[in-house]
Design an enzyme around this catalytic site. Structure first.
Site, mmCIF file in Angstrom:
data_model
loop_
_atom_site.group_PDB
_atom_site.id
_atom_site.type_symbol
_atom_site.label_atom_id
_atom_site.label_comp_id
_atom_site.label_asym_id
_atom_site.label_seq_id
_atom_site.Cartn_x
_atom_site.Cartn_y
_atom_site.Cartn_z
ATOM 1 N N HIS A 20 0.848 -1.203 0.000
ATOM 2 C CA HIS A 20 0.000 0.000 0.000
ATOM 3 C C HIS A 20 0.883 1.253 0.000
ATOM 4 O O HIS A 20 0.692 2.160 -0.808
ATOM 5 C CB HIS A 20 -0.917 -0.009 1.234
ATOM 6 C CG HIS A 20 -1.741 1.234 1.394
ATOM 7 N ND1 HIS A 20 -3.087 1.270 1.129
ATOM 8 C CD2 HIS A 20 -1.398 2.494 1.777
ATOM 9 C CE1 HIS A 20 -3.529 2.506 1.339
ATOM 10 N NE2 HIS A 20 -2.525 3.261 1.740
ATOM 11 N N GLU A 21 1.838 1.271 0.901
ATOM 12 C CA GLU A 21 2.656 2.477 1.056
ATOM 13 C C GLU A 21 3.554 2.715 -0.157
ATOM 14 O O GLU A 21 3.687 3.839 -0.628
ATOM 15 C CB GLU A 21 3.489 2.388 2.338
ATOM 16 C CG GLU A 21 2.644 2.408 3.612
ATOM 17 C CD GLU A 21 1.806 3.676 3.756
ATOM 18 O OE1 GLU A 21 2.248 4.732 3.279
ATOM 19 O OE2 GLU A 21 0.713 3.603 4.326
ATOM 20 N N HIS A 34 1.841 4.423 -2.948
ATOM 21 C CA HIS A 34 1.773 5.892 -2.876
ATOM 22 C C HIS A 34 2.975 6.491 -3.619
ATOM 23 O O HIS A 34 2.869 7.540 -4.251
ATOM 24 C CB HIS A 34 1.767 6.372 -1.429
ATOM 25 C CG HIS A 34 0.416 6.275 -0.769
ATOM 26 N ND1 HIS A 34 -0.713 6.848 -1.297
ATOM 27 C CD2 HIS A 34 0.021 5.667 0.382
ATOM 28 C CE1 HIS A 34 -1.750 6.611 -0.508
ATOM 29 N NE2 HIS A 34 -1.336 5.889 0.522
ATOM 30 N N GLU A 55 -5.606 7.074 -2.453
ATOM 31 C CA GLU A 55 -5.746 6.030 -1.445
ATOM 32 C C GLU A 55 -6.186 4.704 -2.069
ATOM 33 O O GLU A 55 -5.686 3.635 -1.725
ATOM 34 C CB GLU A 55 -6.776 6.448 -0.391
ATOM 35 C CG GLU A 55 -6.182 7.123 0.806
ATOM 36 C CD GLU A 55 -5.029 6.326 1.389
ATOM 37 O OE1 GLU A 55 -5.179 5.114 1.617
ATOM 38 O OE2 GLU A 55 -3.971 6.923 1.611
ATOM 39 N N HIS A 67 -9.471 8.382 2.899
ATOM 40 C CA HIS A 67 -9.653 6.996 3.345
ATOM 41 C C HIS A 67 -11.130 6.604 3.436
ATOM 42 O O HIS A 67 -11.445 5.430 3.526
ATOM 43 C CB HIS A 67 -9.021 6.771 4.716
ATOM 44 C CG HIS A 67 -7.546 6.947 4.744
ATOM 45 N ND1 HIS A 67 -6.950 8.118 5.130
ATOM 46 C CD2 HIS A 67 -6.542 6.105 4.431
ATOM 47 C CE1 HIS A 67 -5.635 7.989 5.065
ATOM 48 N NE2 HIS A 67 -5.358 6.773 4.634
HETATM 49 ZN ZN ZN Z 1 -2.568 5.285 2.075
#
Ligand code: ZN
Length: 342
Positions: free
Chosen positions: A167-168, A171, A191, A265
Protein backbone atom coordinates in the site's frame (compact mmCIF):
# COMPACT_ATOMS: atom_id res chain seq x y z
CA UNK A 1 8.18 17.27 -2.65
CA UNK A 2 5.59 14.83 -1.59
CA UNK A 3 3.47 14.28 1.40
CA UNK A 4 3.64 11.64 4.05
CA UNK A 5 1.07 8.83 3.80
CA UNK A 6 0.16 7.00 7.01
CA UNK A 7 -1.16 3.45 6.93
CA UNK A 8 -3.60 3.79 9.84
CA UNK A 9 -5.73 6.88 9.19
CA UNK A 10 -5.72 9.71 11.74
CA UNK A 11 -9.39 9.20 12.64
CA UNK A 12 -8.64 5.65 13.86
CA UNK A 13 -5.54 6.63 15.87
CA UNK A 14 -7.42 9.55 17.45
CA UNK A 15 -10.32 7.28 18.40
CA UNK A 16 -7.95 4.83 20.13
CA UNK A 17 -6.07 7.65 21.90
CA UNK A 18 -9.34 9.06 23.24
CA UNK A 19 -11.04 5.80 24.25
CA UNK A 20 -8.28 3.38 25.30
CA UNK A 21 -8.19 4.31 28.99
CA UNK A 22 -11.90 3.77 29.66
CA UNK A 23 -11.61 0.39 27.91
CA UNK A 24 -8.85 -0.62 30.32
CA UNK A 25 -6.09 -0.27 27.71
CA UNK A 26 -2.90 1.78 27.82
CA UNK A 27 -3.65 4.97 25.87
CA UNK A 28 -0.02 6.08 25.65
CA UNK A 29 1.13 4.29 22.47
CA UNK A 30 -1.78 5.69 20.45
CA UNK A 31 -1.35 9.13 22.01
CA UNK A 32 2.38 9.14 21.17
CA UNK A 33 1.55 7.93 17.65
CA UNK A 34 -0.99 10.73 17.18
CA UNK A 35 1.55 13.33 18.29
CA UNK A 36 4.33 11.91 16.07
CA UNK A 37 2.02 11.68 13.04
CA UNK A 38 0.78 15.23 13.53
CA UNK A 39 4.36 16.54 13.70
CA UNK A 40 5.30 14.65 10.51
CA UNK A 41 2.19 15.92 8.74
CA UNK A 42 2.89 19.48 9.84
CA UNK A 43 6.52 19.52 8.70
CA UNK A 44 5.41 18.06 5.34
CA UNK A 45 2.75 20.73 4.90
CA UNK A 46 5.24 23.48 5.71
CA UNK A 47 7.91 22.22 3.32
CA UNK A 48 5.30 21.49 0.61
CA UNK A 49 4.01 25.05 0.91
CA UNK A 50 7.56 26.42 0.80
CA UNK A 51 8.40 24.37 -2.29
CA UNK A 52 5.16 25.26 -4.07
CA UNK A 53 4.09 21.57 -4.13
CA UNK A 54 5.19 19.87 -7.31
CA UNK A 55 3.03 16.77 -7.81
CA UNK A 56 5.47 14.89 -9.98
CA UNK A 57 8.84 13.74 -8.75
CA UNK A 58 11.81 13.15 -11.08
CA UNK A 59 13.08 9.53 -11.12
CA UNK A 60 16.20 8.53 -9.21
CA UNK A 61 17.92 5.80 -11.29
CA UNK A 62 19.15 2.73 -9.39
CA UNK A 63 19.03 -1.06 -9.43
CA UNK A 64 15.84 -1.51 -7.42
CA UNK A 65 17.87 -3.00 -4.58
CA UNK A 66 16.70 -3.07 -0.97
CA UNK A 67 18.23 -1.54 2.15
CA UNK A 68 16.69 -2.27 5.54
CA UNK A 69 17.50 -0.09 8.53
CA UNK A 70 16.97 -0.78 12.23
CA UNK A 71 15.92 2.53 13.80
CA UNK A 72 16.59 1.07 17.30
CA UNK A 73 13.39 2.59 18.70
CA UNK A 74 14.51 6.12 17.93
CA UNK A 75 12.15 8.57 16.22
CA UNK A 76 14.60 8.81 13.30
CA UNK A 77 14.99 6.91 10.04
CA UNK A 78 18.12 5.31 8.57
CA UNK A 79 19.74 4.64 11.96
CA UNK A 80 21.64 1.35 11.30
CA UNK A 81 21.76 -0.55 8.00
CA UNK A 82 21.12 -4.21 8.87
CA UNK A 83 20.34 -5.93 5.56
CA UNK A 84 21.16 -5.02 1.97
CA UNK A 85 20.14 -6.66 -1.31
CA UNK A 86 21.18 -10.32 -1.43
CA UNK A 87 22.37 -10.39 2.19
CA UNK A 88 21.46 -13.39 4.33
CA UNK A 89 18.54 -13.16 6.75
CA UNK A 90 19.33 -11.35 10.01
CA UNK A 91 18.23 -11.96 13.60
CA UNK A 92 15.34 -9.47 13.56
CA UNK A 93 12.20 -11.11 12.16
CA UNK A 94 10.68 -7.74 11.27
CA UNK A 95 13.79 -6.68 9.32
CA UNK A 96 13.45 -9.86 7.25
CA UNK A 97 9.70 -9.33 6.83
CA UNK A 98 10.34 -5.78 5.61
CA UNK A 99 12.97 -7.10 3.18
CA UNK A 100 10.51 -9.71 1.87
CA UNK A 101 7.61 -7.25 1.66
CA UNK A 102 9.62 -4.71 -0.31
CA UNK A 103 10.79 -7.55 -2.56
CA UNK A 104 7.27 -8.89 -3.16
CA UNK A 105 6.04 -5.42 -4.05
CA UNK A 106 8.97 -4.80 -6.39
CA UNK A 107 8.41 -8.22 -8.02
CA UNK A 108 4.68 -7.60 -8.50
CA UNK A 109 5.36 -4.31 -10.28
CA UNK A 110 8.11 -5.85 -12.41
CA UNK A 111 6.53 -9.22 -13.26
CA UNK A 112 2.84 -8.33 -13.53
CA UNK A 113 2.93 -4.65 -14.56
CA UNK A 114 6.35 -4.34 -16.24
CA UNK A 115 7.51 -1.51 -13.98
CA UNK A 116 11.12 -1.18 -12.76
CA UNK A 117 10.74 -0.29 -9.06
CA UNK A 118 8.64 2.62 -7.86
CA UNK A 119 9.93 5.24 -10.32
CA UNK A 120 10.35 2.82 -13.28
CA UNK A 121 14.09 3.61 -13.11
CA UNK A 122 15.15 1.14 -10.43
CA UNK A 123 14.73 3.40 -7.39
CA UNK A 124 16.48 1.89 -4.35
CA UNK A 125 13.91 0.64 -1.82
CA UNK A 126 14.63 1.89 1.69
CA UNK A 127 12.83 0.25 4.62
CA UNK A 128 12.96 1.05 8.34
CA UNK A 129 11.88 -1.17 11.23
CA UNK A 130 11.69 -0.56 15.01
CA UNK A 131 10.85 3.10 14.40
CA UNK A 132 9.84 4.99 17.55
CA UNK A 133 8.45 3.38 20.70
CA UNK A 134 5.40 1.10 20.33
CA UNK A 135 4.62 3.22 17.30
CA UNK A 136 1.09 2.31 16.11
CA UNK A 137 1.55 3.10 12.44
CA UNK A 138 3.62 2.79 9.25
CA UNK A 139 4.22 5.38 6.59
CA UNK A 140 5.88 6.31 3.31
CA UNK A 141 7.55 9.71 3.63
CA UNK A 142 8.13 10.26 -0.08
CA UNK A 143 11.56 8.64 0.09
CA UNK A 144 11.40 5.66 2.42
CA UNK A 145 9.15 3.11 4.05
CA UNK A 146 8.87 3.21 7.85
CA UNK A 147 7.31 0.50 10.07
CA UNK A 148 6.38 0.81 13.75
CA UNK A 149 6.32 -2.10 16.21
CA UNK A 150 2.71 -1.49 17.24
CA UNK A 151 1.70 -1.59 20.89
CA UNK A 152 1.21 -5.38 20.82
CA UNK A 153 -2.37 -5.14 22.12
CA UNK A 154 -4.24 -3.28 19.39
CA UNK A 155 -1.71 -3.41 16.55
CA UNK A 156 1.14 -5.86 15.90
CA UNK A 157 4.40 -5.04 14.15
CA UNK A 158 3.45 -3.39 10.86
CA UNK A 159 5.76 -5.66 8.84
CA UNK A 160 3.36 -8.57 9.58
CA UNK A 161 1.02 -7.78 6.69
CA UNK A 162 2.44 -7.36 3.19
CA UNK A 163 -0.57 -5.10 2.49
CA UNK A 164 1.13 -2.40 4.53
CA UNK A 165 4.32 -2.28 2.51
CA UNK A 166 2.58 -2.66 -0.86
CA UNK A 167 0.00 0.00 0.00
CA UNK A 168 2.66 2.48 1.06
CA UNK A 169 5.04 1.86 -1.86
CA UNK A 170 2.12 2.35 -4.23
CA UNK A 171 1.77 5.89 -2.88
CA UNK A 172 5.29 6.23 -4.27
CA UNK A 173 4.22 4.85 -7.66
CA UNK A 174 1.30 7.29 -7.76
CA UNK A 175 3.66 10.11 -6.86
CA UNK A 176 5.83 9.20 -9.90
CA UNK A 177 2.89 8.70 -12.31
CA UNK A 178 -0.53 10.41 -12.06
CA UNK A 179 0.62 12.60 -9.15
CA UNK A 180 -2.94 12.59 -7.78
CA UNK A 181 -3.51 15.41 -5.27
CA UNK A 182 -4.29 14.24 -1.75
CA UNK A 183 -7.66 15.99 -1.44
CA UNK A 184 -11.27 15.10 -2.28
CA UNK A 185 -11.74 12.81 -5.34
CA UNK A 186 -8.09 12.71 -6.49
CA UNK A 187 -7.14 12.01 -2.86
CA UNK A 188 -9.67 9.19 -2.61
CA UNK A 189 -8.24 7.69 -5.82
CA UNK A 190 -4.70 8.10 -4.48
CA UNK A 191 -5.75 6.03 -1.45
CA UNK A 192 -7.72 3.54 -3.56
CA UNK A 193 -4.84 2.77 -5.92
CA UNK A 194 -2.70 1.99 -2.86
CA UNK A 195 -5.32 -0.45 -1.53
CA UNK A 196 -5.85 -1.89 -5.02
CA UNK A 197 -2.23 -2.77 -5.79
CA UNK A 198 -1.63 -3.54 -2.10
CA UNK A 199 -4.33 -6.21 -2.29
CA UNK A 200 -2.86 -7.50 -5.58
CA UNK A 201 0.54 -8.02 -3.92
CA UNK A 202 -1.20 -9.74 -0.99
CA UNK A 203 -2.97 -12.08 -3.43
CA UNK A 204 0.29 -12.78 -5.29
CA UNK A 205 2.10 -13.64 -2.04
CA UNK A 206 -0.74 -15.85 -0.76
CA UNK A 207 -1.34 -17.34 -4.23
CA UNK A 208 -5.07 -16.60 -4.36
CA UNK A 209 -7.20 -14.98 -7.04
CA UNK A 210 -10.14 -12.57 -6.74
CA UNK A 211 -12.74 -15.22 -5.87
CA UNK A 212 -10.73 -16.69 -2.98
CA UNK A 213 -9.32 -13.48 -1.50
CA UNK A 214 -10.87 -11.88 1.61
CA UNK A 215 -10.41 -8.35 0.19
CA UNK A 216 -9.54 -7.06 3.65
CA UNK A 217 -6.81 -4.47 4.20
CA UNK A 218 -4.60 -4.74 7.26
CA UNK A 219 -6.26 -7.74 8.93
CA UNK A 220 -2.85 -9.21 9.84
CA UNK A 221 -1.66 -6.16 11.79
CA UNK A 222 -4.55 -6.52 14.25
CA UNK A 223 -3.29 -7.81 17.62
CA UNK A 224 -5.34 -10.11 19.90
CA UNK A 225 -7.61 -7.36 21.18
CA UNK A 226 -8.92 -6.88 17.61
CA UNK A 227 -8.43 -10.34 16.12
CA UNK A 228 -10.67 -10.75 13.07
CA UNK A 229 -11.16 -7.03 12.45
CA UNK A 230 -9.46 -5.14 9.59
CA UNK A 231 -8.81 -1.55 8.57
CA UNK A 232 -10.79 -1.62 5.33
CA UNK A 233 -12.90 -4.01 3.27
CA UNK A 234 -12.68 -3.59 -0.50
CA UNK A 235 -15.61 -5.93 -1.20
CA UNK A 236 -17.90 -4.40 1.43
CA UNK A 237 -16.59 -0.95 2.39
CA UNK A 238 -17.99 0.16 5.75
CA UNK A 239 -17.91 -3.32 7.34
CA UNK A 240 -14.21 -3.73 8.24
CA UNK A 241 -14.61 -2.95 11.96
CA UNK A 242 -17.15 -1.94 14.57
CA UNK A 243 -15.88 -2.03 18.16
CA UNK A 244 -15.25 0.33 21.09
CA UNK A 245 -11.49 0.52 20.45
CA UNK A 246 -11.51 1.58 16.80
CA UNK A 247 -15.05 2.92 16.49
CA UNK A 248 -17.08 2.06 13.40
CA UNK A 249 -15.78 1.80 9.82
CA UNK A 250 -17.01 4.98 8.04
CA UNK A 251 -16.04 3.98 4.48
CA UNK A 252 -18.38 4.76 1.59
CA UNK A 253 -19.35 1.78 -0.59
CA UNK A 254 -20.92 3.89 -3.34
CA UNK A 255 -21.67 7.52 -4.23
CA UNK A 256 -24.61 7.66 -1.78
CA UNK A 257 -21.99 7.59 0.99
CA UNK A 258 -19.64 10.05 -0.69
CA UNK A 259 -18.54 12.90 1.58
CA UNK A 260 -17.66 16.02 -0.50
CA UNK A 261 -14.16 17.10 0.50
CA UNK A 262 -14.04 14.18 2.96
CA UNK A 263 -11.14 12.06 4.16
CA UNK A 264 -9.52 10.20 1.22
CA UNK A 265 -9.65 7.00 3.34
CA UNK A 266 -13.47 7.28 3.54
CA UNK A 267 -14.28 8.07 -0.10
CA UNK A 268 -11.69 5.58 -1.39
CA UNK A 269 -14.20 2.80 -0.61
CA UNK A 270 -16.14 3.75 -3.75
CA UNK A 271 -13.15 3.22 -6.04
CA UNK A 272 -11.90 0.19 -4.09
CA UNK A 273 -15.22 -1.54 -4.64
CA UNK A 274 -15.19 -0.70 -8.37
CA UNK A 275 -11.83 -2.48 -8.59
CA UNK A 276 -13.11 -5.45 -6.59
CA UNK A 277 -16.09 -5.78 -8.95
CA UNK A 278 -13.72 -5.61 -11.95
CA UNK A 279 -11.34 -8.20 -10.48
CA UNK A 280 -14.15 -10.64 -9.67
CA UNK A 281 -15.07 -10.64 -13.38
CA UNK A 282 -11.66 -10.37 -15.06
CA UNK A 283 -9.36 -12.01 -12.49
CA UNK A 284 -7.04 -10.03 -10.25
CA UNK A 285 -3.97 -9.65 -12.46
CA UNK A 286 -5.85 -8.77 -15.69
CA UNK A 287 -7.85 -6.23 -13.67
CA UNK A 288 -4.58 -4.91 -12.21
CA UNK A 289 -3.21 -4.33 -15.74
CA UNK A 290 -6.31 -2.38 -16.75
CA UNK A 291 -6.20 -0.25 -13.60
CA UNK A 292 -2.46 0.31 -13.78
CA UNK A 293 -2.77 1.63 -17.35
CA UNK A 294 -5.53 3.85 -15.97
CA UNK A 295 -3.19 5.24 -13.30
CA UNK A 296 -0.59 5.97 -16.00
CA UNK A 297 -3.17 8.04 -17.89
CA UNK A 298 -4.65 10.04 -14.98
CA UNK A 299 -3.52 13.51 -13.89
CA UNK A 300 -3.25 15.36 -10.54
CA UNK A 301 -6.80 16.71 -10.26
CA UNK A 302 -8.61 13.87 -12.10
CA UNK A 303 -12.13 13.06 -10.82
CA UNK A 304 -13.94 9.71 -10.33
CA UNK A 305 -15.77 10.08 -13.68
CA UNK A 306 -12.42 10.61 -15.46
CA UNK A 307 -11.14 7.43 -13.85
CA UNK A 308 -14.23 5.50 -15.00
CA UNK A 309 -13.88 6.75 -18.57
CA UNK A 310 -10.14 6.11 -18.86
CA UNK A 311 -10.43 2.73 -17.16
CA UNK A 312 -13.01 1.52 -19.71
CA UNK A 313 -10.85 2.92 -22.52
CA UNK A 314 -7.74 1.12 -21.24
CA UNK A 315 -9.75 -2.08 -20.84
CA UNK A 316 -10.84 -1.82 -24.48
CA UNK A 317 -7.25 -1.28 -25.67
CA UNK A 318 -5.96 -4.25 -23.66
CA UNK A 319 -8.84 -6.40 -24.95
CA UNK A 320 -7.99 -5.43 -28.53
CA UNK A 321 -4.40 -6.54 -27.87
CA UNK A 322 -5.63 -9.85 -26.43
CA UNK A 323 -4.39 -9.05 -22.89
CA UNK A 324 -7.82 -9.19 -21.22
CA UNK A 325 -11.22 -10.63 -22.17
CA UNK A 326 -13.14 -9.08 -25.08
CA UNK A 327 -15.84 -7.49 -22.89
CA UNK A 328 -13.52 -5.96 -20.30
CA UNK A 329 -14.67 -2.41 -21.10
CA UNK A 330 -18.29 -3.34 -20.36
CA UNK A 331 -17.17 -5.00 -17.11
CA UNK A 332 -15.42 -1.79 -16.04
CA UNK A 333 -18.40 0.39 -16.93
CA UNK A 334 -20.76 -1.90 -15.02
CA UNK A 335 -18.48 -1.73 -11.98
CA UNK A 336 -18.40 2.09 -11.98
CA UNK A 337 -22.18 2.10 -12.56
CA UNK A 338 -22.70 -0.22 -9.58
CA UNK A 339 -20.89 2.22 -7.26
CA UNK A 340 -22.81 5.17 -8.68
CA UNK A 341 -19.96 6.99 -10.44
CA UNK A 342 -21.46 6.74 -13.96
ZN1 ZN B 1 -2.57 5.28 2.08
Amino acid sequence: MSHVCFYVPAHIIDHIAKNARQLGLDPEPAQRTAVADRAQRQSRNDSAAAAGFAALTPPRPGKGDRQIFDDENQWNVGVTLVRGEGDAAVAGANANAAYDGLGATRDFYRDILGRDSIDNAGLTLLGNVNYGVQYDNAFWDGTEMVFGNGDGVIFTDFTKDVDVCAHELTHGVTQYTAGLYYTDQPGAMNEAFSDIFGSCVDQMVHKVDAGEHNWLIGEEVMADQLYGEAIRSMAHPGTAYDNPVLGRDPQAADMSGYVPGGDPHVNSGIINRAFYLTAIELGTFPAARVWFNTLLNLWPNAQFADCAYICAEQARILARDGKVGRNAAQTVRAAFHEVGVV
